[in-house]
Design a protein around this motif. Structure first.
Motif, PDB file in Angstrom:
ATOM      1  N   GLU A 178       0.823  -1.208   0.000  1.00 48.20           N
ATOM      2  CA  GLU A 178       0.000   0.000   0.000  1.00 48.20           C
ATOM      3  C   GLU A 178       0.862   1.265   0.000  1.00 48.20           C
ATOM      4  N   GLN A 179       2.080   1.173   0.461  1.00 47.72           N
ATOM      5  CA  GLN A 179       2.999   2.317   0.342  1.00 47.72           C
ATOM      6  C   GLN A 179       3.180   2.691  -1.130  1.00 47.72           C
ATOM      7  N   GLU A 180       3.414   1.683  -1.945  1.00 40.83           N
ATOM      8  CA  GLU A 180       3.630   1.921  -3.371  1.00 40.83           C
ATOM      9  C   GLU A 180       2.365   2.472  -4.034  1.00 40.83           C
ATOM     10  N   ARG A 181       1.221   1.971  -3.620  1.00 40.87           N
ATOM     11  CA  ARG A 181      -0.034   2.467  -4.196  1.00 40.87           C
ATOM     12  C   ARG A 181      -0.278   3.918  -3.788  1.00 40.87           C
ATOM     13  N   ALA A 182       0.158   4.291  -2.603  1.00 39.64           N
ATOM     14  CA  ALA A 182      -0.015   5.675  -2.142  1.00 39.64           C
ATOM     15  C   ALA A 182       0.827   6.646  -2.967  1.00 39.64           C
ATOM     16  N   VAL A 183       2.087   6.301  -3.230  1.00 34.50           N
ATOM     17  CA  VAL A 183       2.913   7.235  -4.018  1.00 34.50           C
ATOM     18  C   VAL A 183       2.456   7.281  -5.463  1.00 34.50           C
ATOM     19  N   ARG A 184       1.893   6.173  -5.946  1.00 35.34           N
ATOM     20  CA  ARG A 184       1.331   6.203  -7.298  1.00 35.34           C
ATOM     21  C   ARG A 184       0.173   7.199  -7.355  1.00 35.34           C
ATOM     22  N   GLU A 185      -0.666   7.200  -6.327  1.00 37.67           N
ATOM     23  CA  GLU A 185      -1.780   8.142  -6.262  1.00 37.67           C
ATOM     24  C   GLU A 185      -1.278   9.588  -6.176  1.00 37.67           C
ATOM     25  N   LEU A 186      -0.219   9.815  -5.427  1.00 35.88           N
ATOM     26  CA  LEU A 186       0.315  11.169  -5.253  1.00 35.88           C
ATOM     27  C   LEU A 186       1.095  11.649  -6.477  1.00 35.88           C
ATOM     28  N   GLY A 187       1.609  10.717  -7.276  1.00 38.48           N
ATOM     29  CA  GLY A 187       2.364  11.088  -8.465  1.00 38.48           C
ATOM     30  C   GLY A 187       3.734  11.662  -8.172  1.00 38.48           C
ATOM     31  N   CYS A 188       4.265  11.414  -6.973  1.00 43.84           N
ATOM     32  CA  CYS A 188       5.563  11.978  -6.583  1.00 43.84           C
ATOM     33  C   CYS A 188       6.703  11.041  -6.999  1.00 43.84           C
ATOM     34  N   ASN A 189       7.925  11.546  -6.887  1.00 44.36           N
ATOM     35  CA  ASN A 189       9.087  10.708  -7.155  1.00 44.36           C
ATOM     36  C   ASN A 189       9.188   9.622  -6.098  1.00 44.36           C
ATOM     37  N   ALA A 190       9.476   8.415  -6.535  1.00 43.32           N
ATOM     38  CA  ALA A 190       9.516   7.281  -5.615  1.00 43.32           C
ATOM     39  C   ALA A 190      10.621   6.324  -6.008  1.00 43.32           C
ATOM     40  N   ALA A 191      11.023   5.498  -5.045  1.00 44.32           N
ATOM     41  CA  ALA A 191      11.961   4.409  -5.282  1.00 44.32           C
ATOM     42  C   ALA A 191      11.402   3.173  -4.600  1.00 44.32           C
ATOM     43  N   SER A 192      11.268   2.082  -5.336  1.00 48.59           N
ATOM     44  CA  SER A 192      10.699   0.848  -4.796  1.00 48.59           C
ATOM     45  C   SER A 192      11.816  -0.028  -4.230  1.00 48.59           C
ATOM     46  N   GLU A 193      11.579  -0.515  -3.013  1.00 51.03           N
ATOM     47  CA  GLU A 193      12.619  -1.184  -2.245  1.00 51.03           C
ATOM     48  C   GLU A 193      12.278  -2.638  -1.956  1.00 51.03           C
ATOM     49  N   ILE A 194      13.314  -3.487  -2.021  1.00 52.93           N
ATOM     50  CA  ILE A 194      13.216  -4.848  -1.505  1.00 52.93           C
ATOM     51  C   ILE A 194      14.270  -5.012  -0.407  1.00 52.93           C
ATOM     52  N   PHE A 195      14.127  -6.062   0.404  1.00 51.36           N
ATOM     53  CA  PHE A 195      15.044  -6.289   1.511  1.00 51.36           C
ATOM     54  C   PHE A 195      15.922  -7.505   1.270  1.00 51.36           C
ATOM     55  N   ALA A 196      17.197  -7.342   1.603  1.00 50.21           N
ATOM     56  CA  ALA A 196      18.138  -8.455   1.503  1.00 50.21           C
ATOM     57  C   ALA A 196      18.009  -9.400   2.681  1.00 50.21           C
ATOM     58  N   ASP A 197      17.669  -8.843   3.854  1.00 48.89           N
ATOM     59  CA  ASP A 197      17.768  -9.613   5.093  1.00 48.89           C
ATOM     60  C   ASP A 197      16.429  -9.922   5.753  1.00 48.89           C
ATOM     61  N   ARG A 198      15.337  -9.804   4.996  1.00 51.07           N
ATOM     62  CA  ARG A 198      14.013 -10.082   5.554  1.00 51.07           C
ATOM     63  C   ARG A 198      13.230 -11.012   4.631  1.00 51.07           C
ATOM     64  N   ALA A 199      12.452 -11.904   5.231  1.00 51.75           N
ATOM     65  CA  ALA A 199      11.584 -12.800   4.473  1.00 51.75           C
ATOM     66  C   ALA A 199      10.254 -12.120   4.177  1.00 51.75           C
ATOM     67  N   TYR A 200       9.632 -12.547   3.073  1.00 50.09           N
ATOM     68  CA  TYR A 200       8.396 -11.929   2.600  1.00 50.09           C
ATOM     69  C   TYR A 200       7.196 -12.857   2.716  1.00 50.09           C
ATOM     70  N   ASN A 201       6.047 -12.244   3.054  1.00 47.86           N
ATOM     71  CA  ASN A 201       4.759 -12.916   2.930  1.00 47.86           C
ATOM     72  C   ASN A 201       4.307 -12.869   1.473  1.00 47.86           C
ATOM     73  N   ASP A 202       3.259 -13.624   1.164  1.00 51.49           N
ATOM     74  CA  ASP A 202       2.776 -13.685  -0.220  1.00 51.49           C
ATOM     75  C   ASP A 202       2.061 -12.420  -0.671  1.00 51.49           C
ATOM     76  N   ASP A 203       1.799 -11.473   0.251  1.00 53.35           N
ATOM     77  CA  ASP A 203       1.184 -10.197  -0.145  1.00 53.35           C
ATOM     78  C   ASP A 203       2.233  -9.074  -0.234  1.00 53.35           C
TER      79      ASP A 203
END
Length: 258
Positions: free
Chosen positions: A150-175
């Motif tokens: 939802e962070q990514e969806r929020a910046v898409r709505e705002l139309g501002c400059n953004a950088a999308s991040e992934i983590f090297a040291d954390r596991a992810y849920n399916d969402d």
């Protein structure tokens, strides 16, 4: 097509005489730094020192605002009215922007910390409250967001400059949210395993979850936490493996998310 990615770390998280993580070593490896603003960790001296060294090393400077929770390191969920939360974010971003200006280097980005970030990842309205607060202080800054949330969806709505991040040291849920730290396997401690996983995700342009699910996303930056014992070893391994895979490491250029 050659791939380019940023490598960032959360730092400046000491307080007074207490040090958290080897920021000095990490600033020789990463390309962007998210620097604590005194609420979840850090203070004015740690902020000034960390930003000054980042500037000397040519590392991109970012603010890392979180909940006012020194005892819990900003990793405890707190309930706040959005108006007050926005003011808390403004307070920290303004301090970081002023301190960065004093070093002679710009504050390039803002990234939410800990529980605040995780709550926003699941709550677009909360994300919007925080990001509008950021932009009211620093309208041209780039907002670093958790990819696919939802962070990514929020910046898409705002139309501002953004950088999308992934983590090297954390596991992810399916969402695309992070596995809760209280659960087994949530934090990855094996540097080589983390590096292998990061290369796979960057090359695939996707998050790979704990169950093996692939979630396509834009990947602008890869994060590792400075407060884990393996942080420096992991940063070196991730950088070396990415470069061996012909991925160029450089500070990101924020742009709106389509």
């Amino acid at each position: 097509m050659s791939l380019t990615v940023d490598l960032n770390s959360d730092m400046g998280e000491g307080f007074g005489p207490w040090m958290s993580g080897d920021d000095e070593a990490l600033l020789d490896i990463v390309t962007s730094a998210n620097i604590a603003c005194g609420m979840h960790a850090g203070d004015w001296d740690w902020m000034a020192r960390t930003m000054a060294r980042a500037a000397r090393n040519g590392v991109g400077i970012g603010a890392h605002p979180g909940f006012a929770d020194l005892q819990g390191f900003g990793r405890r969920k707190l309930s706040m009215p959005h108006e007050s939360l926005a003011n808390l974010v403004r307070y920290q971003v303004a301090a970081a922007e002023g301190m960065a200006r004093a070093t002679g280097a710009p504050m390039r980005h803002v990234k939410l910390h800990g529980a605040l970030a995780n709550m926003c990842a699941a709550d677009r309205e909360m994300s919007l409250a925080c990001y509008r607060a950021v932009l009211s202080v620093a309208p041209d800054t780039t907002i670093m967001v958790l990819a696919g949330t939802e962070q990514e969806r929020a910046v898409r709505e705002l139309g501002c400059n953004a950088a999308s991040e992934i983590f090297a040291d954390r596991a992810y849920n399916d969402d695309a949210t992070l596995v809760d730290r209280s659960l087994p396997g949530a934090v990855i401690h094996d540097a080589e395993a983390a590096a292998t996983r990061v290369v796979e995700m960057v090359q695939a342009g996707a998050i790979i979850t704990a169950t093996g699910k692939t979630l396509p996303c834009r990947i602008d930056t890869v994060c590792l936490h400075s407060d884990t014992p393996e942080a420096v070893e992991m940063a070196r391994a991730v950088r070396q493996r990415l470069e061996a895979a012909n991925v160029t490491l450089t500070a990101f250029e924020g742009q709106p998310i389509a």
